[in-house]
Design a protein around this motif. Sequence first.
Motif, PDB file in Angstrom:
ATOM      1  N   ASP A 255       0.931  -1.318  -0.107  1.00  0.00           N
ATOM      2  CA  ASP A 255       0.141  -0.017   0.114  1.00  0.00           C
ATOM      3  C   ASP A 255       0.895   1.397  -0.113  1.00  0.00           C
ATOM      4  OD1 ASP A 255      -2.740   1.223   0.088  1.00  0.00           O
ATOM      5  OD2 ASP A 255      -2.073   1.855   2.252  1.00  0.00           O
ATOM      6  N   LEU A 256       1.939   1.210   0.598  1.00  0.00           N
ATOM      7  CA  LEU A 256       2.908   2.340   0.818  1.00  0.00           C
ATOM      8  C   LEU A 256       3.616   2.622  -0.450  1.00  0.00           C
ATOM      9  CD1 LEU A 256       4.136   2.056   4.342  1.00  0.00           C
ATOM     10  CD2 LEU A 256       2.706   3.745   3.524  1.00  0.00           C
ATOM     11  N   CYS A 257       3.952   1.389  -1.010  1.00  0.00           N
ATOM     12  CA  CYS A 257       4.654   1.624  -2.337  1.00  0.00           C
ATOM     13  C   CYS A 257       3.815   2.167  -3.300  1.00  0.00           C
ATOM     14  CB  CYS A 257       5.048   0.177  -2.907  1.00  0.00           C
ATOM     15  SG  CYS A 257       6.586  -0.383  -1.877  1.00  0.00           S
ATOM     16  N   SER A 258       2.570   1.773  -3.251  1.00  0.00           N
ATOM     17  CA  SER A 258       1.547   2.504  -4.110  1.00  0.00           C
ATOM     18  C   SER A 258       1.250   3.940  -4.042  1.00  0.00           C
ATOM     19  CB  SER A 258       0.121   1.492  -4.265  1.00  0.00           C
ATOM     20  OG  SER A 258      -0.868   2.084  -5.050  1.00  0.00           O
ATOM     21  N   LYS A 259       1.313   4.295  -2.852  1.00  0.00           N
ATOM     22  CA  LYS A 259       1.036   5.582  -2.577  1.00  0.00           C
ATOM     23  C   LYS A 259       2.314   6.505  -3.389  1.00  0.00           C
ATOM     24  CE  LYS A 259      -1.888   5.032   1.266  1.00  0.00           C
ATOM     25  NZ  LYS A 259      -2.115   5.102   2.764  1.00  0.00           N
ATOM     26  N   MET A 260       3.354   5.790  -3.356  1.00  0.00           N
ATOM     27  CA  MET A 260       4.742   6.429  -3.825  1.00  0.00           C
ATOM     28  C   MET A 260       4.663   6.297  -5.399  1.00  0.00           C
ATOM     29  SD  MET A 260       7.455   6.167  -0.847  1.00  0.00           S
ATOM     30  CE  MET A 260       7.378   4.258  -0.986  1.00  0.00           C
ATOM     31  N   GLY A 261       3.737   5.728  -6.004  1.00  0.00           N
ATOM     32  CA  GLY A 261       3.766   5.520  -7.399  1.00  0.00           C
ATOM     33  C   GLY A 261       4.606   4.204  -7.990  1.00  0.00           C
ATOM     34  N   VAL A 262       4.740   3.270  -7.189  1.00  0.00           N
ATOM     35  CA  VAL A 262       5.390   2.001  -7.336  1.00  0.00           C
ATOM     36  C   VAL A 262       4.493   0.886  -7.453  1.00  0.00           C
ATOM     37  CG1 VAL A 262       7.114   0.720  -6.772  1.00  0.00           C
ATOM     38  CG2 VAL A 262       7.638   2.828  -6.503  1.00  0.00           C
ATOM     39  N   ASP A 263       3.854   0.662  -8.373  1.00  0.00           N
ATOM     40  CA  ASP A 263       2.779  -0.411  -8.450  1.00  0.00           C
ATOM     41  C   ASP A 263       2.865  -1.119  -9.890  1.00  0.00           C
ATOM     42  OD1 ASP A 263       1.433   1.016 -10.304  1.00  0.00           O
ATOM     43  OD2 ASP A 263      -0.132   2.008  -8.709  1.00  0.00           O
ATOM     44  N   GLY A 264       1.865  -2.168  -9.999  1.00  0.00           N
ATOM     45  CA  GLY A 264       2.084  -2.933 -11.027  1.00  0.00           C
ATOM     46  C   GLY A 264       1.656  -2.179 -12.347  1.00  0.00           C
ATOM     47  N   SER A 265       0.939  -0.956 -12.465  1.00  0.00           N
ATOM     48  CA  SER A 265       0.683  -0.302 -13.442  1.00  0.00           C
ATOM     49  C   SER A 265       2.069   0.484 -14.039  1.00  0.00           C
ATOM     50  CB  SER A 265      -0.492   0.579 -13.335  1.00  0.00           C
ATOM     51  OG  SER A 265       0.071   1.652 -12.428  1.00  0.00           O
ATOM     52  N   THR A 266       2.859   0.909 -13.071  1.00  0.00           N
ATOM     53  CA  THR A 266       3.983   1.698 -13.539  1.00  0.00           C
ATOM     54  C   THR A 266       5.264   0.582 -13.732  1.00  0.00           C
ATOM     55  OG1 THR A 266       4.896   1.841 -11.077  1.00  0.00           O
ATOM     56  CG2 THR A 266       3.180   3.511 -12.086  1.00  0.00           C
ATOM     57  N   LEU A 267       5.384  -0.347 -13.230  1.00  0.00           N
ATOM     58  CA  LEU A 267       6.415  -1.144 -13.518  1.00  0.00           C
ATOM     59  C   LEU A 267       6.304  -2.346 -14.608  1.00  0.00           C
ATOM     60  CD1 LEU A 267       7.287  -2.118  -9.581  1.00  0.00           C
ATOM     61  CD2 LEU A 267       8.253  -0.346 -11.030  1.00  0.00           C
ATOM     62  N   PHE A 268       4.929  -2.497 -15.058  1.00  0.00           N
ATOM     63  CA  PHE A 268       4.655  -3.535 -15.827  1.00  0.00           C
ATOM     64  C   PHE A 268       3.746  -2.582 -17.156  1.00  0.00           C
ATOM     65  CE2 PHE A 268       5.546  -5.998 -12.195  1.00  0.00           C
ATOM     66  CZ  PHE A 268       6.371  -7.107 -12.874  1.00  0.00           C
ATOM     67  N   PRO A 269       4.273  -1.674 -17.713  1.00  0.00           N
ATOM     68  CA  PRO A 269       3.666  -0.906 -18.863  1.00  0.00           C
ATOM     69  C   PRO A 269       2.708  -1.803 -19.580  1.00  0.00           C
ATOM     70  CG  PRO A 269       5.908  -0.250 -18.848  1.00  0.00           C
ATOM     71  CD  PRO A 269       5.927  -1.652 -18.031  1.00  0.00           C
ATOM     72  N   GLY A 270       1.398  -1.287 -19.746  1.00  0.00           N
ATOM     73  CA  GLY A 270       0.354  -2.232 -20.557  1.00  0.00           C
ATOM     74  C   GLY A 270      -0.532  -2.618 -19.771  1.00  0.00           C
ATOM     75  N   PHE A 271      -1.577  -3.338 -20.283  1.00  0.00           N
ATOM     76  CA  PHE A 271      -2.734  -3.979 -19.784  1.00  0.00           C
ATOM     77  C   PHE A 271      -2.324  -4.865 -18.967  1.00  0.00           C
ATOM     78  CE2 PHE A 271      -4.436  -2.920 -23.659  1.00  0.00           C
ATOM     79  CZ  PHE A 271      -5.589  -1.939 -23.396  1.00  0.00           C
ATOM     80  N   HIS A 272      -1.191  -5.737 -18.847  1.00  0.00           N
ATOM     81  CA  HIS A 272      -0.755  -6.616 -18.015  1.00  0.00           C
ATOM     82  C   HIS A 272      -0.554  -6.027 -16.673  1.00  0.00           C
ATOM     83  CE1 HIS A 272       1.198  -9.844 -15.966  1.00  0.00           C
ATOM     84  NE2 HIS A 272       2.175  -9.435 -15.864  1.00  0.00           N
ATOM     85  N   GLY A 273       0.149  -4.691 -16.648  1.00  0.00           N
ATOM     86  CA  GLY A 273       0.547  -4.119 -15.373  1.00  0.00           C
ATOM     87  C   GLY A 273      -0.926  -3.470 -14.716  1.00  0.00           C
ATOM     88  N   ALA A 274      -1.684  -3.000 -15.657  1.00  0.00           N
ATOM     89  CA  ALA A 274      -2.819  -2.511 -14.925  1.00  0.00           C
ATOM     90  C   ALA A 274      -3.552  -3.746 -14.382  1.00  0.00           C
ATOM     91  CB  ALA A 274      -3.966  -1.919 -16.215  1.00  0.00           C
ATOM     92  N   ALA A 275      -3.739  -4.746 -14.853  1.00  0.00           N
ATOM     93  CA  ALA A 275      -4.453  -5.899 -14.230  1.00  0.00           C
ATOM     94  C   ALA A 275      -3.764  -6.629 -13.141  1.00  0.00           C
ATOM     95  CB  ALA A 275      -4.443  -7.211 -15.091  1.00  0.00           C
ATOM     96  N   LYS A 276      -2.273  -6.274 -13.049  1.00  0.00           N
ATOM     97  CA  LYS A 276      -1.419  -6.700 -11.719  1.00  0.00           C
ATOM     98  C   LYS A 276      -1.590  -5.791 -10.689  1.00  0.00           C
ATOM     99  CE  LYS A 276       3.260  -8.088 -10.593  1.00  0.00           C
ATOM    100  NZ  LYS A 276       2.612  -9.163  -9.691  1.00  0.00           N
TER     101      LYS A 276
END
Length: 310
Positions: A255-276
């Motif tokens: 959760d803290l990583c996500s608040k800093m912009g580090v999540d599946g959508s930013t680390l895996f560009p594309g639909f796969h990252g959004a799903a992750k």
Amino acid sequence: MGSPIEKPFETARQLLDYVSPLNEVWKNGKYVFRGQPSDEYKLTPSVCRNGKGSFGYDSPRRMLDKSSSGQIRFELDILKKFLDGCDRSGLIVPGYTEQIRDRLLSAQHTFMSGHLPWPQQEMHQIMAIAQHYEVPTRLLDWTDRSFVACYFAASSASFEIDFMGMPKIAVWALETTYAPFWKTLKIIRPPGGTSQNQAAQSGLFTAHHAKDYSVDDVYTPDALEDVQEIYDIRGGYTPLFKLTLPVSEAPELLDLCSKMGVDGSTLFPGFHGAAKMVKDWGNVEIGVRHSQSAIDDYNADSYDSDPDVY
């Protein structure tokens, strides 16, 4: 014999504060980071593991040929199979040329040369692509960004928490200032265009360079923390940290990583990252519930077994 310095943390916030680039402990060295779902896992590349459950564990080639030469031949066969699949799918693999294809198909095993260590430089980009699509190679993933390592440690953890077992996740930090002088361990930084994932994750790799391989020996899996040269050639820096955190804190760390912009959508560009990202969010929701239930059970057991504990 050298060994990593272990530092345990109790909360996700404590770990994030420590690995922050603003922490003075990192200012003098050139540290890279890696996250793992268990502090019991060694720093061994996936294809080098040979225990039960490892890739190809029950195959005849693994059972009958346990030599270091057989290990490298196995790695080459995996890469050939991956590249054959890419050819069939019409996929362009950075670094893959007609010359490399011919060498891989050669009966003389020209990549297994007595005067050149494996893996050879012309295979680095190909191995990086394979690694990012979960093909087992002797590359070990690292990142220049500590928060990315925290994300991977937390996102790959098991959220079915056995609190009594006190499982922990781990973030490793490796100091690389003197890496050019290492003989066994090599740092591999393919160009950013090799993989979108690699670029988004500020990724790089380490690899054990195999120089003395034979058909007459028995291959021993390589673990980075057991390579003595990283402790011998360090110039006063701490060469390897192992930072641990109770797995019950993994949902909070995600959760803290996500608040800093580090999540599946930013680390895996594309639909796969959004799903992750959605999957990670679900794990946070589940993990928080399991974590609280495990803590309640642990406290109840402690109270029942010892009346002096409250």
